[in-house]
Design an enzyme around this catalytic site. Structure first.
Site, short mmCIF file in Angstrom:
data_model
loop_
_atom_site.label_atom_id
_atom_site.label_comp_id
_atom_site.label_asym_id
_atom_site.label_seq_id
_atom_site.Cartn_x
_atom_site.Cartn_y
_atom_site.Cartn_z
N LYS A 49 0.80 -1.23 0.00
CA LYS A 49 0.00 0.00 0.00
C LYS A 49 0.83 1.28 0.00
O LYS A 49 0.49 2.27 0.65
CB LYS A 49 -0.98 0.02 1.19
CG LYS A 49 -1.78 -1.26 1.39
CD LYS A 49 -2.34 -1.84 0.11
CE LYS A 49 -3.37 -0.96 -0.56
NZ LYS A 49 -3.60 -1.38 -1.97
N HIS A 109 7.20 -7.26 -1.94
CA HIS A 109 6.99 -6.48 -0.71
C HIS A 109 7.92 -6.94 0.40
O HIS A 109 7.69 -6.63 1.56
CB HIS A 109 5.54 -6.66 -0.23
CG HIS A 109 4.50 -6.04 -1.11
ND1 HIS A 109 4.57 -4.75 -1.56
CD2 HIS A 109 3.33 -6.54 -1.61
CE1 HIS A 109 3.49 -4.49 -2.30
NE2 HIS A 109 2.74 -5.56 -2.35
N SER A 139 -4.66 2.75 4.14
CA SER A 139 -4.83 2.04 2.88
C SER A 139 -4.88 0.52 3.10
O SER A 139 -5.68 -0.19 2.49
CB SER A 139 -3.69 2.41 1.94
OG SER A 139 -3.84 1.78 0.70
#
Ligand SMILES: *[C@@H]1O[C@H](CO)[C@@H](O)[C@H](O)[C@H]1NC(C)=O
Length: 296
Positions: A49, A109, A139
């Site tokens: 995010k 990530h 988010s």
């Protein structure tokens, strides 16, 4: 009802080297750890995010020499595979990448210590994009609600507690950001801030183009800025995840391209929660020179 947020997340998540992770990914973690990088791979790294899709699209346009039609040919998750993403035979980032011709652009990530060793051995170029923790938490909260494979996040304050504890996929935002910030002087790593991109996208796009060894012509920069604006990306079926079915990503609950702004946290944090968050933040980031802006 209590179980929604306090309860046990073991149906969805397990751990890999101590970091909370999607169970389906962990099942095949050997494939991730033994991944074979190629020296011309470009690695896009973010905590979830944080503008991953935005940066991915920018890099892809650079690689396609500004030909945005070429970028529209396929969904972003096929052009820029998600390394550790795995769901049995349905989603397999490692397999996608193995079958892809060079030069490959890939997304991950992972915190620095979990990046497969091969990327270091092959001295690959990497771009880390960092976004302020408060907007990331907001988010991520919406993401939990709209994407399959997440438990009910509970109320926003309940979710923020989990976020502060690092009890969300990919673990602690603080450790993640610091792990990559410590590597910022490595000439193969470009460290960017989401807030800088919102402030002056041309400046940041030029940095990306130069890092990739290309010429930042006015024409190329113009094209990228135009093609990767929030509104363009939201209306572009190859970047807005519209081709995923509702069962996987339900954009009726919340769109994938939600707001893309700095400071939406102000609409979600109460004063008390904000105070608590700030105190915890200071402890977590003590001794680090990494500074994020929560407004510009
Ligand atoms: C994605 O883009 C397409 C084409 O512009 C549009 O029809 C669709 O509504 C968009 N999806 C979302 C969730 O915004």
């Amino acid at each position: 009802v209590m179980a929604s947020s306090k309860g046990d997340n073991s149906e969805f998540f397990s751990r890999v080297h101590g970091i909370l992770m999607y169970k389906d990914f962990v099942k095949y973690w050997d494939d991730v750890e033994t991944f074979q990088a190629r020296s011309d791979d470009i690695v896009i790294i973010t905590y979830p995010k944080s503008g991953t899709t935005w940066l991915s699209e920018i890099v892809d346009v650079v690689f396609k020499d500004g030909d945005v039609e070429k970028c529209k040919r396929d969904a972003i998750f096929n052009r820029i595979p998600f390394l550790e993403c795995r769901k049995e035979e349905m989603m397999n980032g490692v397999k996608q990448l193995k079958e892809m011709a060079s030069p490959r652009i890939l997304k991950t990530h992972l915190p620095a210590q979990l990046l497969p060793a091969s990327f270091w051995e092959k001295n690959c170029k990497m771009i880390y994009l960092c976004r302020n923790a408060k907007d990331v938490a907001v988010s991520f909260y919406y993401f939990f609600q709209m994407v399959a494979g997440h438990p009910n996040p509970g109320t926003f304050p309940e979710f923020v507690e989990k976020f502060m504890d690092g009890e969300v996929p990919y673990g602690s935002w603080y450790e993640h950001a610091k792990s990559w910030w410590e590597l910022r002087k490595n000439p193969r790593l470009l460290f960017l801030f989401y807030e800088d991109m919102k402030e002056d996208i041309r400046r940041e796009v030029i940095k990306v183009i130069q890092f990739l060894g290309r010429e930042p012509s006015k024409e190329l920069v113009d094209k990228i800025v135009q093609h990767t604006s929030f509104q363009e990306m939201k209306n572009n079926p190859s970047t807005n995840y519209t081709i995923l079915p509702d069962e996987i990503m339900n954009q009726k609950i919340s769109p994938f391209m939600r707001k893309g702004i700095i400071g939406d946290w102000k609409n979600h944090f109460t004063e008390a929660l904000n105070k608590k968050f700030d105190m915890h933040y200071e402890q977590q980031m003590k001794g680090s020179t990494l500074k994020l802006r929560t407004e510009i």
